[in-house]
Motif scaffolding. Structure first.
Motif, short mmCIF file in Angstrom:
data_model
loop_
_atom_site.label_atom_id
_atom_site.label_comp_id
_atom_site.label_asym_id
_atom_site.label_seq_id
_atom_site.Cartn_x
_atom_site.Cartn_y
_atom_site.Cartn_z
N VAL A 268 72.43 -77.03 84.24
CA VAL A 268 71.05 -76.92 83.76
C VAL A 268 70.21 -76.11 84.74
O VAL A 268 69.44 -75.22 84.34
CB VAL A 268 70.45 -78.32 83.53
N VAL A 269 70.36 -76.38 86.03
CA VAL A 269 69.59 -75.65 87.05
C VAL A 269 69.97 -74.18 87.05
O VAL A 269 69.12 -73.29 87.18
CB VAL A 269 69.80 -76.29 88.44
N ALA A 270 71.27 -73.88 86.90
CA ALA A 270 71.71 -72.48 86.90
C ALA A 270 71.11 -71.71 85.74
O ALA A 270 70.61 -70.58 85.91
CB ALA A 270 73.24 -72.43 86.85
N THR A 271 71.11 -72.30 84.54
CA THR A 271 70.54 -71.62 83.38
C THR A 271 69.04 -71.43 83.54
O THR A 271 68.51 -70.33 83.27
CB THR A 271 70.84 -72.41 82.10
N CYS A 272 68.33 -72.47 83.97
CA CYS A 272 66.88 -72.36 84.14
C CYS A 272 66.54 -71.32 85.20
O CYS A 272 65.58 -70.55 85.03
CB CYS A 272 66.30 -73.71 84.52
N ARG A 273 67.30 -71.27 86.28
CA ARG A 273 67.02 -70.29 87.35
C ARG A 273 67.19 -68.87 86.83
O ARG A 273 66.35 -68.00 87.10
CB ARG A 273 67.97 -70.54 88.53
N ARG A 274 68.24 -68.61 86.08
CA ARG A 274 68.46 -67.26 85.56
C ARG A 274 67.38 -66.86 84.56
O ARG A 274 66.89 -65.73 84.60
CB ARG A 274 69.84 -67.20 84.90
N VAL A 275 67.03 -67.79 83.67
CA VAL A 275 66.01 -67.47 82.67
C VAL A 275 64.67 -67.20 83.34
O VAL A 275 63.98 -66.22 83.03
CB VAL A 275 65.89 -68.60 81.64
N LEU B 130 64.74 -79.37 76.12
CA LEU B 130 64.23 -78.62 77.27
C LEU B 130 63.16 -77.62 76.84
O LEU B 130 62.12 -77.47 77.52
CB LEU B 130 65.38 -77.88 77.96
N MET B 131 63.39 -76.95 75.72
CA MET B 131 62.41 -75.97 75.24
C MET B 131 61.11 -76.64 74.86
O MET B 131 60.02 -76.12 75.14
CB MET B 131 63.00 -75.21 74.05
N ILE C 133 79.71 -65.14 77.93
CA ILE C 133 80.68 -64.08 78.22
C ILE C 133 80.58 -63.55 79.64
O ILE C 133 81.45 -62.79 80.06
CB ILE C 133 80.52 -62.91 77.23
N GLY C 134 79.54 -63.95 80.39
CA GLY C 134 79.37 -63.35 81.70
C GLY C 134 79.04 -64.32 82.81
O GLY C 134 78.48 -63.90 83.83
N SER C 135 79.41 -65.61 82.66
CA SER C 135 79.12 -66.59 83.70
C SER C 135 80.26 -67.60 83.79
O SER C 135 81.02 -67.79 82.84
CB SER C 135 77.80 -67.33 83.42
N SER C 136 80.33 -68.23 84.94
CA SER C 136 81.33 -69.27 85.15
C SER C 136 80.70 -70.65 85.24
O SER C 136 81.38 -71.62 85.58
CB SER C 136 82.12 -68.99 86.44
N ASP C 137 79.42 -70.74 84.96
CA ASP C 137 78.73 -72.03 84.88
C ASP C 137 77.49 -71.83 84.03
O ASP C 137 77.20 -70.72 83.55
CB ASP C 137 78.38 -72.57 86.27
#
Length: 261
Positions: A41-48, A213-214, A181-185
């Protein structure tokens, strides 16, 4: 109604096609207690947030430049149409070629999706600025920063905020495409992993989590920020409604008694 229809459909379909609410709830608790849940969850939020932040800065500056120069606007308008028509999946393919399996892939896709929307909104807001207000500010020898803050800012902010909210929603969705398609987490990676293993209950659980979350970000961050930024609108409306109208008794002059004798 949605829950009832969901439960009824789950009774008539196999669980790997449509798991019931009870199974999805169990999958949610299993995800919550897993070791990788917080990191994903933290990884996705950080990237966004990183991609959206860069898109906000770049899109705002370019939108102001296009609003201030007609020559730049004529030159970049066709290019902007091209950016708006390119699919996020195509940007994801380019990002994998250029950046490989890394955070930069998702950040780039979010940036390329959100930036044109913010740029267009700021550009439209800059076009609504009244030229006589700018001339009046210059006659008072205001600096460019003061003109931008006091003249352009109030006109651009509503357009910017509507575009930013739309861009954030699109960026959040395309981040999942990039992560598959472009991440490992991340959430998108876990969605693809669950789909490959035909763990439909986990796919539904991640989907419910994304919606929650949204809603939290929308109701807990974006809407309060919008109300705070535009609090002057409600104050001005209140002052106008409190002001007596010309036809009201309070505003009409009291009759002067005539003196006789």
């Amino acid at each position: 109604m949605i829950l009832l229809a969901w439960w009824w459909g789950a009774q008539h379909l196999p669980s790997f096609v449509l798991p019931g609410p009870d199974k999805v709830t169990q999958a949610l608790f299993a995800l919550w207690n897993s070791e990788t849940f917080g990191r994903d969850v933290v990884a996705t939020c950080r990237r966004v947030l990183l991609g959206f932040g860069i898109a906000t800065v770049v899109g705002t500056l370019l939108g102001l430049a296009l609003g201030a120069s007609r020559a730049l606007a004529r030159f970049f308008e066709p290019l902007l149409a091209v950016f708006n028509t390119v699919s996020s999946a195509i940007w994801a393919i380019f990002a994998i070629i250029w950046f490989g399996i890394s955070d930069a892939t998702t950040v780039f896709v979010v940036f390329m999706t959100a930036m044109p929307l913010i740029l267009t909104s700021v550009w439209q807001g800059a076009q609504t600025v009244e030229p006589q207000y700018v001339d009046l500010a210059r006659s008072f020898r205001m600096s460019r920063a003061q003109v931008l803050r006091k003249i352009y800012g109030p006109s651009i902010l509503p357009h910017f905020f509507s575009g930013a909210r739309l861009a954030f929603g699109f960026g959040w969705r395309v981040s999942l495409v990039a992560e598959t398609i472009g991440s490992s987490d991340g959430i998108g990676y876990r969605l693809r992993q669950a789909a490959d293993l035909v763990q439909t209950d986990q796919v539904f659980a991640w989907t419910v989590l994304l919606v929650a979350l949204m809603l939290v970000i929308e109701g807990g961050l974006l809407k309060p920020a919008e109300r705070w930024l535009f609090r002057w609108k409600s104050a001005s409306k209140g002052s106008r409604s409190a002001a007596p109208s010309p036809s009201s008794p309070a505003s009409s002059p009291s009759p002067v008694p005539s003196s006789q004798g």
